[in-house]
Design an enzyme around this catalytic site. Structure first.
Site, short mmCIF file in Angstrom:
data_model
loop_
_atom_site.label_atom_id
_atom_site.label_comp_id
_atom_site.label_asym_id
_atom_site.label_seq_id
_atom_site.Cartn_x
_atom_site.Cartn_y
_atom_site.Cartn_z
N ASP A 73 -12.18 -17.36 -46.11
CA ASP A 73 -11.47 -17.68 -45.03
C ASP A 73 -12.02 -16.38 -43.93
OD1 ASP A 73 -9.58 -18.24 -42.84
OD2 ASP A 73 -8.10 -16.54 -43.61
N ASP A 112 -5.62 -15.82 -46.66
CA ASP A 112 -4.42 -15.12 -46.53
C ASP A 112 -3.08 -15.79 -45.80
OD1 ASP A 112 -4.43 -13.45 -43.31
OD2 ASP A 112 -5.78 -15.22 -43.96
#
Length: 681
Positions: free
Chosen positions: A381, A575
């Site tokens: 990500d 996250d």
């Protein structure tokens, strides 16, 4: 909730997408959750969370009691205490009492296995070997075998219990109450009882319980629980509001358009559960080994008694002494106990988990240490993973005004704004030592920016939409700029702009380089951010493949396809909570634990506690070292065991020689496992 544990299972994955609206920038977000299959030493455990079996110091009470009694018994025999060494019944009773604390759980497991028609497992072998040791009068060996086994189990269970969190905490992001308006009265009810078409009210700081459409003018929402992004989203009348968002600055009303079970958050949780259920769990080597090994050694032990007896019937000259061959058979069984494997294999993974913890990496089970060694694709990500999620000024442009004056006016107008981008601008100006004058008549316009009077000048600061709204013309090329633009109008004219950019973490480029050096042939960036922004960051970090403007389901599809491609094993690093489905679908899900959402940490298989992407490469190194050492232990223990078994069957190995060799093998395996802790990564 129960978590079934087996040592070699395929791990999970995530997703991510972000959206920023105050100053007109869009991003992507994440979310996570799934069940974990952890490993131990050759059998399945069903744990009801962490409190259903002893943990911490309590877990070592039974082994400690047995150990103290075992040592006391050996010392009393060694120093020839008359009341003990000359009373065989007392000696037997003493060792039986020493055996029970560690033996009862294994006997119970063996009985349950027999009841389930699983006759040949390591529990059965343990019990038979210990009974055999008691029968031939080797009481200390009977206790020692079970003590070693119990200690190995305790170490592994302790590692798993400390590493694994209960995934049910993901449900904490659901609101327990909904303020529904019925017949002009606001009622607090269970969100499940609210129907489609009803209107609910959300006050500042409250979490949205159901998906719906904005009925009031506009509102600023904290979407971090869903997106992992720190920048709030402004939603205007008619816009969609999702369960899990938090109203930031005003009381808003939402018309519910989906039932509780059909909300975006509920679908995420369902996707996570389904993804976890599709895992292909491989059985542990020791369990498969025991299924073959156990019946073979039991049959061979029986043949050691029966075959010589048959030979004596055929050949009377053959002197058959039943007690002698029974002794050999029992010695054979005692030697055959795989305690070196039972201790060293889980201890190897335990040591790997410990070494990783010291490096700021939390593995939630030995199976993930094994799985990470096979990773050849890593998908990152962007925001909060490779970048800090904190914006800084990257570029300044002006129109007939000095940069310092421009920044001073902009910071003054934004000084009292609570928006993260405004704070980033003010912090940058302050760090440069530029004086920020006090503004008058400051107004914050949700979704646009701010207006204020600064030193007699009418200053507007915000996104390009705000300049258009104020009929302030600006250079057309600003529409093509990559990044988050904060523009400024002064007395009705264009004054300049700044471009804010997410800050790349210091070790992000190092992480990509090190992964490639380790043989990870594909490093990918997946993000909900604009394609142009994603491509720019990918180029800076040396990532050759990058995909932007992805919704959570798009990331999930990408990762699932990669995970199901033969020869391709993918780890996803993220996250945010919306990364949960991807974490559940990837072979190994890795979460940034320091700043990541609780849901990400709960659903991941590996947690990077320092938020450093370079730790992903470190995790792979530790996994590979652990795998190598555990393999050495297995091959060494089995090889030496076969040699000793052969010598025992031939009568060349006495029981104590066998015990010494067996303990020696176990000790070597343990020391070898500890090398994982000593090695630098």
């Amino acid at each position: 909730m129960k978590t079934k544990q087996t040592n070699c299972c395929a791990p999970p994955a995530h997703t991510d997408e972000h959206e920023h609206c105050h100053h007109g920038h869009e991003h992507g977000h994440h979310d996570h959750a799934h069940n974990h299959a952890e490993g131990c030493c050759g059998h399945d455990h069903t744990h009801k969370d962490h409190d259903d079996h002893p943990n911490g110091a309590k877990a070592f009470i039974a082994p400690a009691v047995s150990f103290v009694m075992l040592i006391a018994g050996i010392l009393m025999s060694h120093y020839n205490f008359a009341f003990f060494s000359q009373n065989r019944f007392l000696e037997l009773a003493w060792y039986i009492l020493a055996f029970l604390p560690v033996g009862i759980p294994v006997i119970k497991e063996a009985i349950e296995g027999v009841m389930a028609k699983d006759f040949f497992n390591e529990f059965t072998l343990m019990v038979i070997a210990c009974v055999g040791a008691f029968c031939i009068g080797e009481f200390p060996e009977a206790v020692g075998v079970m003590l070693f086994y119990s200690l190995g189990e305790t170490l592994q269970d302790g590692a798993v219990d400390r590493a694994t969190r209960n995934i049910s905490k993901l449900l904490d992001v659901r609101s327990e109450h909904a303020h529904v308006i019925r017949e002009g009265v606001t009622l607090s009810v269970d969100p499940k009882t609210v129907g489609v078409g009803e209107t609910i009210e959300i006050k500042p700081g409250e979490r949205v319980p159901l998906d719906g459409i904005m009925e009031s003018g506009s509102g600023l929402f904290d979407t971090s629980a869903l997106t992992g992004e720190s920048v709030p989203r402004n939603i205007e009348k008619g816009g969609e509001v999702l369960a899990g968002m938090i109203s930031s600055n005003s009381t808003v009303r939402i018309r519910v358009n989906k039932e509780y079970g059909q909300s975006a958050l509920s679908r995420i949780l369902e996707l996570v559960n389904n993804a976890s259920g599709r895992k292909a769990h491989a059985e542990m080597f020791i369990r498969k080994f025991a299924r073959v090994y156990t019946p073979i050694v039991i049959a061979l032990a029986a043949l050691l008694v029966v075959v010589p007896w048959v030979i004596s019937l055929v050949s009377p000259s053959f002197n058959y002494v039943f007690s002698e061959w029974l002794y050999r058979a029992l010695v054979f069984l005692v030697i055959s106990c795989p305690c070196a494997l039972v201790i060293s294999v889980p201890l190897g993974y335990f040591a790997g988990i410990g070494a990783a913890s010291r490096a700021g990496i939390l593995f939630k089970g030995g199976n993930y240490l094994e799985a990470i060694t096979k990773i050849n694709t890593v998908a990152f990500d962007k925001t909060g993973t490779l970048t800090t999620g904190q914006f800084s000024v990257e570029k300044i442009g002006n129109s007939g005004i000095a940069n310092a004056e421009l920044l001073s006016l902009m910071a003054s107008a934004e000084l009292n704004s609570s928006h993260p981008l405004a704070k980033a601008l003010v912090d940058h100006v302050s760090s440069m030592g530029i004086e920020i004058p006090v503004a008058k008549d400051m107004q914050e316009i949700a979704g646009y920016g701010t207006k204020a009077i600064v030193e007699g000048k009418r200053v507007v600061v915000g996104n390009l939409k705000l300049l258009r709204k104020e009929n302030i013309s600006y250079p057309e090329n600003l529409n093509n700029e990559v990044g988050t633009i904060i523009a400024c109008g002064i007395d009705g004219s264009f004054g300049g702009y700044v471009i804010l950019a997410d800050t790349v973490k210091p070790d992000s480029a190092e992480a990509v380089t090190e992964l490639q050096r380790l043989g990870v042939d594909k490093v990918v960036m997946l993000s909900g951010d604009k394609k142009e922004i994603v491509a720019r960051y990918a180029e800076r970090l040396g990532i050759k493949e990058a995909h932007g403007e992805l919704l959570p389901q798009d990331k999930a599809s990408y990762v699932e396809q990669a995970a199901n491609t033969p020869g391709r094993n993918i780890a996803f690093v993220g996250d945010g909570m919306n990364d949960a489905p991807v974490l559940a679908l990837s072979n190994v899900g890795i979460a940034m634990g320091g700043l990541g959402s609780d849901a990400a940490i709960e659903s991941a298989d590996v947690v990077i506690q320092t938020d450093s992407p370079s730790k992903v490469a470190t995790a792979i190194k530790i996994g590979r070292t652990t795998h190598t050492i555990v393999t050495e232990n297995i091959i060494g223990a089995i090889g030496i065991k076969v040699i000793i078994l052969t010598l025992g069957a031939m009568g060349y190995a006495s029981l104590w020689a066998a015990v010494f060799a067996d303990v020696g093998v176990a000790l070597l395996a343990v020391l070898n496992s500890m090398r994982i802790m000593w090695k630098r990564y």
